[in-house]
Write an enzyme that holds these catalytic residues in place. Structure first.
Site, mmCIF file in Angstrom:
data_model
loop_
_atom_site.group_PDB
_atom_site.id
_atom_site.type_symbol
_atom_site.label_atom_id
_atom_site.label_comp_id
_atom_site.label_asym_id
_atom_site.label_seq_id
_atom_site.Cartn_x
_atom_site.Cartn_y
_atom_site.Cartn_z
ATOM 1 N N GLU A 118 0.882 -1.169 0.000
ATOM 2 C CA GLU A 118 0.000 0.000 0.000
ATOM 3 C C GLU A 118 0.915 1.213 0.000
ATOM 4 O OE1 GLU A 118 -3.132 -0.229 -0.333
ATOM 5 O OE2 GLU A 118 -3.714 -2.196 0.425
ATOM 6 N N CYS A 128 -2.294 9.445 2.294
ATOM 7 C CA CYS A 128 -1.990 8.739 1.032
ATOM 8 C C CYS A 128 -3.057 9.021 -0.002
ATOM 9 C CB CYS A 128 -1.857 7.245 1.290
ATOM 10 S SG CYS A 128 -3.256 6.555 2.165
#
Ligand code: NAD
Length: 494
Positions: free
Chosen positions: A236, A270
């Site tokens: 991720e 993010c």
């Protein structure tokens, strides 16, 4: 157990005070922890879905009851306002709950239909735990991010060794201690602390999977380290998320979402909004709205500030460089500018008409800056959004359902929010993850449970049939009979 003498400290980004001192664990120490986790994994897997569910629901309850205490710690160690910390904790509670309640349904043994050739067999698939999962986490969402791996890995029957960011080890310790409270018998979740070398040691420790969340360059190192032992990885990584605003959009709502998505958590998200592509007919109006909202923000060190200081000091230079580069290439500073980049707190920066090949458009800035550029139409917006190497998430604002669906399906990302920002994070049943430089693999939802399990297929002959294909003693006509059946069944396809 060997003990390390070297330690490191975590500090409050607000005033530099020491939050905690932790051992810098080396490869031997990491291995010892993983060995203990392996023994515990047999016990945990044997407990079965029911008992694991009970334990995880207790963990959920504990998180919910002590959320304020944890939020204070997140505020102190990460720097974000307490309410933002509470938000990530609340989302985490939902995920622990979902993983606990759904693991059995998703992973239990089930029958699948055999084909005509294997009609005499009972066919089943089950999802067994991997064993020990190494979780490597970042500092920006120090609760929500690791919980997406830890809760789902535990629910799937694995034990966990967690290496939190060196900027947020105290939060990592809190989470592990809380799990220990609800599972005191065995170390089903343990902490290893240190910097990059400790993370690298975890990759080489013999764990059965690494679930990594962090920057793309580190993700590549993790994948390379895991390749040596064929340890599977889930990555991720970073993002460069865009918001697409069509001319019929609710502009105030879109501006509000873009502003929150860009500046909350000091832009250190993010899936934070780093770019907005706005239909040229409403561009000026949208830019004015975003500028007003950005100017009204009050960043600072307080628990109630709009957002806090930069957590990682080295990121400040990246933000400064991106802003300078954008302006040097002809971009315009609408709110703030290079002077907004302070030593701890970075004031909001809104940039307009920034060339598409500049750093602020192509690279992850990870700070409280926002690029707002005009586009001819939504097709151009999609092309520009897709031009970045990253592909984590995006948002689209329009009143047209058809446009929404068309744009969403064309965006090369793992997640899309329509007429909102980030709401996919709140739906536990939806998988989370990116494409391209944003990584691969999924946490959350059924996919997130299966990431931490290996499928096992079994077939059992229920009765014998004369057409045996897998025997040297098969009749010479058998293959021909099966060929004809196959031709009748499938030969008409063009
Ligand atoms: P980072 O890559 O610097 O560090 C992440 C973790 O990796 C830390 O625990 C670090 O100690 C460890 N690490 C460093 N070197 C290592 C190595 N060689 N081997 C193994 N582990 C190593 O990232 P960060 O600054 O902590 O986090 C910010 C980044 O994380 C941003 O790029 C952000 O976009 C990304 N992020 C992604 C998601 C997502 O879900 N896709 C979520 C949150 C953050």
């Amino acid at each position: 157990m060997t003990t390390t003498t070297e330690t490191f400290e975590s500090h409050s980004p607000a005033d530099g005070r020491v939050i905690g001192t932790y051992p810098m664990m080396d490869a031997d120490e990491v291995r010892e922890v993983v060995d203990r986790a392996r023994i515990a994994s047999l016990w945990w897997a044997d407990l079965g879905f029911d008992e694991r569910r009970r334990r995880l629901l207790r963990f959920k309850g504990l998180l919910a009851r002590r959320s304020r205490e944890l939020a204070e710690l997140v505020h102190a160690e990460n720097g974000k306002p307490t309410d933002d910390a509470l938000l990530e904790i609340i989302l985490s509670v939902e995920h622990v709950n979902w993983a606990a309640l759904n693991a059995e349904k998703v992973l239990r043994r089930r029958r699948v239909k055999p084909g005509l050739l294997t009609i005499n067999h009972d066919a089943r698939v089950e999802y067994q735990p991997l064993g020990v999962v190494g979780v490597i986490g970042p500092w920006n969402y120090p609760v929500f991010t690791p919980i997406g791996s830890i809760a789902y890995a535990l629910a799937a029957g694995n034990t966990v060794v967690f290496k939190p960011s060196e900027y947020t080890p105290a939060i990592g310790q809190w989470l592990i201690d809380a799990i220990h409270e609800v599972v005191p018998e065995q170390p089903v979740a343990q902490l290893v602390t240190g910097k990059g070398a400790t993370g690298a040691a975890l990759c080489e420790s013999g764990v059965d999977k690494i679930s990594f969340t962090g920057s793309t360059p580190t993700g590549k190192k993790v994948m390379a380290a895991c390749a040596a032992s064929l340890t599977p990885v889930l990555l991720e990584c970073g993002g460069k998320d865009a918001v697409l605003v069509d001319r019929d959009a609710d502009l105030d709502k879109a501006a509000d979402a873009a502003t929150f998505g860009a500046f909350s958590n000091a832009g250190q998200t993010c899936v934070g909004v780093e770019r907005v592509y706005v239909h040229q007919e409403v561009y000026d109006e949208f830019l004015t709205l975003v500028a007003e909202k950005a100017r009204a923000l009050t960043p600072g060190h307080g628990p109630d500030s709009s957002y806090g200081p930069m957590t990682m000091p080295s990121q400040i230079e990246v933000v400064r460089e991106h802003v300078r580069d954008a302006l040097a290439r002809g971009g315009q500073a609408v709110v703030g500018g290079p002077e907004s980049v302070g030593e701890g707190v970075v004031e909001p920066i809104v940039l307009a008409h920034v060339p598409e090949d500049s750093l602020a458009v192509m690279e992850e800035t990870f700070g409280p800056t926002l690029v707002v550029n005009p586009v001819r139409d939504m097709d151009e917006a999609v092309d520009r959004a897709n031009a970045a190497d990253f592909g984590l998430a995006a948002s689209v604002f329009t009143r047209s359902r058809a446009t929404m669906e068309r744009v969403a399906s064309r965006l090369r990302v793992g997640m899309v929010s329509m007429n909102s920002w980030v709401m996919y994070a709140g739906v536990s049943a939806l998988p989370w993850g990116g494409v391209g430089q944003s990584g691969f693999g999924r946490i959350h939802g059924p996919d997130g449970l299966r990431e931490f399990a290996r499928s096992k297929s079994t077939v059992r002959e229920r009765f014998a049939i004369p057409l045996t294909l897998t025997s040297f003693a098969r009749h010479p006509n058998t293959t021909e009979i099966v060929r004809r059946v196959t031709s009748v069944m499938h030969g008409h396809g063009r």
